[in-house]
Design a protein around this motif. Structure first.
Motif, PDB file in Angstrom:
ATOM      1  N   PRO A 180     -29.049 -28.280  37.385  1.00  0.00           N
ATOM      2  CA  PRO A 180     -29.616 -28.033  36.060  1.00  0.00           C
ATOM      3  C   PRO A 180     -31.074 -27.588  36.182  1.00  0.00           C
ATOM      4  CG  PRO A 180     -29.592 -30.376  36.498  1.00  0.00           C
ATOM      5  CD  PRO A 180     -28.884 -29.706  37.657  1.00  0.00           C
ATOM      6  N   LEU A 181     -31.525 -26.898  35.184  1.00  0.00           N
ATOM      7  CA  LEU A 181     -32.923 -26.490  35.110  1.00  0.00           C
ATOM      8  C   LEU A 181     -33.770 -27.742  34.933  1.00  0.00           C
ATOM      9  CD1 LEU A 181     -34.793 -24.003  34.973  1.00  0.00           C
ATOM     10  CD2 LEU A 181     -34.523 -24.062  32.511  1.00  0.00           C
ATOM     11  N   PRO A 182     -34.778 -27.957  35.789  1.00  0.00           N
ATOM     12  CA  PRO A 182     -35.588 -29.168  35.644  1.00  0.00           C
ATOM     13  C   PRO A 182     -36.364 -29.147  34.327  1.00  0.00           C
ATOM     14  CG  PRO A 182     -36.403 -27.795  37.450  1.00  0.00           C
ATOM     15  CD  PRO A 182     -35.194 -27.129  36.891  1.00  0.00           C
ATOM     16  N   GLU A 183     -36.508 -30.316  33.737  1.00  0.00           N
ATOM     17  CA  GLU A 183     -37.237 -30.409  32.481  1.00  0.00           C
ATOM     18  C   GLU A 183     -38.727 -30.412  32.752  1.00  0.00           C
ATOM     19  OE1 GLU A 183     -35.992 -33.256  29.604  1.00  0.00           O
ATOM     20  OE2 GLU A 183     -33.918 -33.139  30.259  1.00  0.00           O
ATOM     21  N   ALA A 184     -39.436 -29.631  31.966  1.00  0.00           N
ATOM     22  CA  ALA A 184     -40.887 -29.568  32.102  1.00  0.00           C
ATOM     23  C   ALA A 184     -41.522 -30.692  31.305  1.00  0.00           C
ATOM     24  CB  ALA A 184     -41.399 -28.219  31.592  1.00  0.00           C
ATOM     25  N   GLU A 185     -42.646 -31.151  31.809  1.00  0.00           N
ATOM     26  CA  GLU A 185     -43.390 -32.153  31.066  1.00  0.00           C
ATOM     27  C   GLU A 185     -44.121 -31.457  29.933  1.00  0.00           C
ATOM     28  OE1 GLU A 185     -45.857 -34.789  33.321  1.00  0.00           O
ATOM     29  OE2 GLU A 185     -44.428 -34.820  34.972  1.00  0.00           O
ATOM     30  N   VAL A 186     -43.907 -31.933  28.731  1.00  0.00           N
ATOM     31  CA  VAL A 186     -44.554 -31.369  27.557  1.00  0.00           C
ATOM     32  C   VAL A 186     -45.532 -32.400  27.032  1.00  0.00           C
ATOM     33  CG1 VAL A 186     -44.184 -30.483  25.221  1.00  0.00           C
ATOM     34  CG2 VAL A 186     -42.491 -30.044  27.002  1.00  0.00           C
TER      35      VAL A 186
END
Length: 139
Positions: free
Chosen positions: A55-61
């Protein structure tokens, strides 16, 4: 991320050549990705993730963005007197992108009268330079 990609490839028992071919990249590019080199294009990273079923890694927002420090998406020329003087050649629009404004300030910095900069324009210039870099001074 490169370590996770390599670990996934090894866990699947797929060699580097087959992974690279599946992702449409060279084996050398795959090796650079697995080393975590930032110079590899995002598209190559995404192709490898897809080839390995990752999966596409989640970015820290950030939870909150300080509006005072944010660079506006469009900069109204007339709101900044020194920018207005520098952008005399701009026709057909009353706004600029941050990159356009940054380039105008940087290219024409020698024509700026720093003593006439209003606080708001001074803040814009510093924000543009912090966000986009450049050779003109912080004011």
């Amino acid at each position: 991320m490169g370590e996770k990609i390599r670990a996934r490839r090894k866990a699947l028992g797929v060699n580097a050549i087959n992974t690279a071919e599946s992702a449409g990249i060279s084996r050398v590019t795959l090796h650079r990705i697995e080393k975590g080199e930032a110079s590899v294009t995002m598209g190559a990273y995404l192709n490898v993730l897809a080839a390995l079923g990752l999966p596409l890694p989640e970015a820290e927002v950030p939870s909150a963005i300080d509006v005072e420090d944010a660079i506006p998406t469009r900069i109204k020329i007339d709101d900044y007197p020194q920018l207005r003087q520098l952008a005399w050649q701009v026709h057909g629009t009353d706004t600029l992108t941050p990159v356009e404004a940054h380039d105008i300030y940087e290219r024409n910095w020698r024509h700026i009268d720093a003593s006439k900069l209003e606080a708001r324009e001074r803040h814009l210039i510093n924000s543009l330079q912090t966000g986009l870099g450049g050779d003109f001074p912080h004011v």
